[in-house]
Design a protein around this motif. Sequence first.
Motif, PDB file in Angstrom:
ATOM      1  N   ARG A 283       0.838  -1.195   0.000  1.00  0.00           N
ATOM      2  CA  ARG A 283       0.000   0.000   0.000  1.00  0.00           C
ATOM      3  C   ARG A 283       0.877   1.252   0.000  1.00  0.00           C
ATOM      4  O   ARG A 283       0.707   2.162  -0.776  1.00  0.00           O
ATOM      5  CB  ARG A 283      -0.914  -0.060   1.224  1.00  0.00           C
ATOM      6  N   HIS A 284       1.863   1.276   0.893  1.00  0.00           N
ATOM      7  CA  HIS A 284       2.753   2.439   0.998  1.00  0.00           C
ATOM      8  C   HIS A 284       4.127   2.187   0.410  1.00  0.00           C
ATOM      9  O   HIS A 284       4.885   3.112   0.185  1.00  0.00           O
ATOM     10  CB  HIS A 284       2.922   2.851   2.457  1.00  0.00           C
ATOM     11  N   PHE A 285       4.494   0.929   0.256  1.00  0.00           N
ATOM     12  CA  PHE A 285       5.807   0.633  -0.324  1.00  0.00           C
ATOM     13  C   PHE A 285       5.753  -0.744  -0.981  1.00  0.00           C
ATOM     14  O   PHE A 285       4.881  -1.566  -0.671  1.00  0.00           O
ATOM     15  CB  PHE A 285       6.915   0.686   0.739  1.00  0.00           C
ATOM     16  N   LEU A 286       6.708  -0.965  -1.907  1.00  0.00           N
ATOM     17  CA  LEU A 286       6.796  -2.249  -2.602  1.00  0.00           C
ATOM     18  C   LEU A 286       7.747  -3.161  -1.831  1.00  0.00           C
ATOM     19  O   LEU A 286       8.633  -2.685  -1.126  1.00  0.00           O
ATOM     20  CB  LEU A 286       7.320  -2.019  -4.025  1.00  0.00           C
ATOM     21  N   SER A 287       7.559  -4.470  -1.984  1.00  0.00           N
ATOM     22  CA  SER A 287       8.381  -5.424  -1.234  1.00  0.00           C
ATOM     23  C   SER A 287       9.852  -5.307  -1.622  1.00  0.00           C
ATOM     24  O   SER A 287      10.729  -5.724  -0.870  1.00  0.00           O
ATOM     25  CB  SER A 287       7.894  -6.848  -1.502  1.00  0.00           C
ATOM     26  N   THR A 288      10.110  -4.696  -2.791  1.00  0.00           N
ATOM     27  CA  THR A 288      11.480  -4.605  -3.279  1.00  0.00           C
ATOM     28  C   THR A 288      12.234  -3.391  -2.722  1.00  0.00           C
ATOM     29  O   THR A 288      13.416  -3.234  -3.002  1.00  0.00           O
ATOM     30  CB  THR A 288      11.471  -4.469  -4.814  1.00  0.00           C
ATOM     31  N   VAL A 289      11.558  -2.541  -1.943  1.00  0.00           N
ATOM     32  CA  VAL A 289      12.208  -1.300  -1.503  1.00  0.00           C
ATOM     33  C   VAL A 289      13.380  -1.617  -0.571  1.00  0.00           C
ATOM     34  O   VAL A 289      13.329  -2.562   0.228  1.00  0.00           O
ATOM     35  CB  VAL A 289      11.190  -0.334  -0.842  1.00  0.00           C
ATOM     36  N   ASP A 290      14.435  -0.850  -0.715  1.00  0.00           N
ATOM     37  CA  ASP A 290      15.625  -0.967   0.121  1.00  0.00           C
ATOM     38  C   ASP A 290      15.238  -0.754   1.595  1.00  0.00           C
ATOM     39  O   ASP A 290      14.721   0.304   1.963  1.00  0.00           O
ATOM     40  CB  ASP A 290      16.601   0.124  -0.352  1.00  0.00           C
ATOM     41  N   PRO A 291      15.478  -1.748   2.478  1.00  0.00           N
ATOM     42  CA  PRO A 291      15.064  -1.618   3.881  1.00  0.00           C
ATOM     43  C   PRO A 291      15.721  -0.423   4.600  1.00  0.00           C
ATOM     44  O   PRO A 291      15.138   0.145   5.522  1.00  0.00           O
ATOM     45  CB  PRO A 291      15.476  -2.942   4.527  1.00  0.00           C
ATOM     46  N   LEU A 292      16.910  -0.041   4.146  1.00  0.00           N
ATOM     47  CA  LEU A 292      17.570   1.144   4.727  1.00  0.00           C
ATOM     48  C   LEU A 292      16.689   2.382   4.510  1.00  0.00           C
ATOM     49  O   LEU A 292      16.474   3.197   5.413  1.00  0.00           O
ATOM     50  CB  LEU A 292      18.932   1.342   4.065  1.00  0.00           C
ATOM     51  N   LYS A 293      16.154   2.496   3.294  1.00  0.00           N
ATOM     52  CA  LYS A 293      15.300   3.645   2.966  1.00  0.00           C
ATOM     53  C   LYS A 293      13.955   3.540   3.674  1.00  0.00           C
ATOM     54  O   LYS A 293      13.364   4.548   4.064  1.00  0.00           O
ATOM     55  CB  LYS A 293      15.104   3.727   1.451  1.00  0.00           C
ATOM     56  N   LEU A 294      13.484   2.314   3.847  1.00  0.00           N
ATOM     57  CA  LEU A 294      12.210   2.119   4.530  1.00  0.00           C
ATOM     58  C   LEU A 294      12.317   2.532   6.004  1.00  0.00           C
ATOM     59  O   LEU A 294      11.405   3.163   6.555  1.00  0.00           O
ATOM     60  CB  LEU A 294      11.807   0.652   4.413  1.00  0.00           C
ATOM     61  N   GLY A 295      13.430   2.191   6.637  1.00  0.00           N
ATOM     62  CA  GLY A 295      13.652   2.601   8.029  1.00  0.00           C
ATOM     63  C   GLY A 295      13.666   4.116   8.142  1.00  0.00           C
ATOM     64  O   GLY A 295      13.092   4.704   9.071  1.00  0.00           O
ATOM     65  N   HIS A 296      14.318   4.755   7.178  1.00  0.00           N
ATOM     66  CA  HIS A 296      14.341   6.220   7.124  1.00  0.00           C
ATOM     67  C   HIS A 296      12.929   6.765   6.971  1.00  0.00           C
ATOM     68  O   HIS A 296      12.488   7.627   7.729  1.00  0.00           O
ATOM     69  CB  HIS A 296      15.215   6.676   5.956  1.00  0.00           C
TER      70      HIS A 296
END
Length: 325
Positions: A53-66
């Motif tokens: 919904r807000h992000f794709l499963s492929t997104v870099d987890p470093l960026k997701l934490g940010h």
Amino acid sequence: MNEFDLIARYFTRSAPTSAASPVTLGIGDDCALLQPTPGMLLATSTDMLVEGRHFLSTVDPLKLGHKALAVNLSDLAAIGARPLGCLLALAMPQVDEPWLAQFSRGLFALADLHGCPLVGGDTTRGPLTIGVTVFGEVAPGQALLRSRAQPGDDLYVSGTVGDARLALEVFRGTQSLSGQAFERARERMERPTPRVALGLALRGVAHAAIDVSDGLIGDLRHILTASRCGATIATGFVFDTDATSPTLKQLPTAAALDCALAGGDDYELVFTASPSARDAVHQAALASQTQVTRIGQIDAEPGLRLLDPHGQPLAQRFGSFDHFA
Ligand code: ADP
Ligand code: MG
């Protein structure tokens, strides 16, 4: 690895040593204990990110934490509050240690930058969902409320708007960008910059503020509703100011307007201030090293009027993002 090992390894760090820290007790007990500055109001907000919904499963987890923390700090910024600390509620399908290492690194890097320590949370198995809650403080009377805009106020936006939406359109295949231009737009979508320093600098200067998560127009409407007034935006700003990127300016006119005015996820601040405060707004921008651009004004007459570069009403219609629409 059990739940407690996981929390200890990825989310617990040594207690802050500074006597000035508002954190009396951090992770490890039934509650964290925070000591706000006496006389200040506690500001609190929470935002969830759900996979798919807000992000794709492929997104870099470093960026997701940010991003998980950034979208919450943005809410503190939009009310003019100083961050005190945050909580993390995390559901994930299985323990993925490389993922956790990167996710926590991204979150802690931004937390350190803003002096917003992680003081607790909850960890459970489930579809990947990230909920962050932030705490901040603001003096009574200094909060930048949505309801405080006044007819005659100037209308401003910080930074640049539209690139996050542009990157999304590239992912959707409706726009295409060259490698470098795409990377820059994608960075805006995946690693937004919360305007905390600007929000703090605007205390006592701006009247009303909101952060742009659903689109400039859609979010501005919240200010107009709460303040019972209207606004006029000179949409020429999309093409002739620094409030949009060079890449966005090169899009066909309708697409550029759509990204800048209706695109979400930029996490810039939209705010109003009296024309007599133009110098003070300029100083706040300098002090916080954040660009601000004047894009219109607040009117007594309700409704939002969009003017084209010739001062004529703009025909194009815009929507804003609504999860339940
Ligand atoms: P409780 O049973 O009281 O809810 P938990 O066992 O869930 O406590 O959590 C133990 C400690 O770890 C608490 O201080 C809690 O705030 C913290 N915690 C749990 N999950 C996280 C997380 N993802 N990030 C930070 N702190 C966490
Ligand atoms: Mg718990």
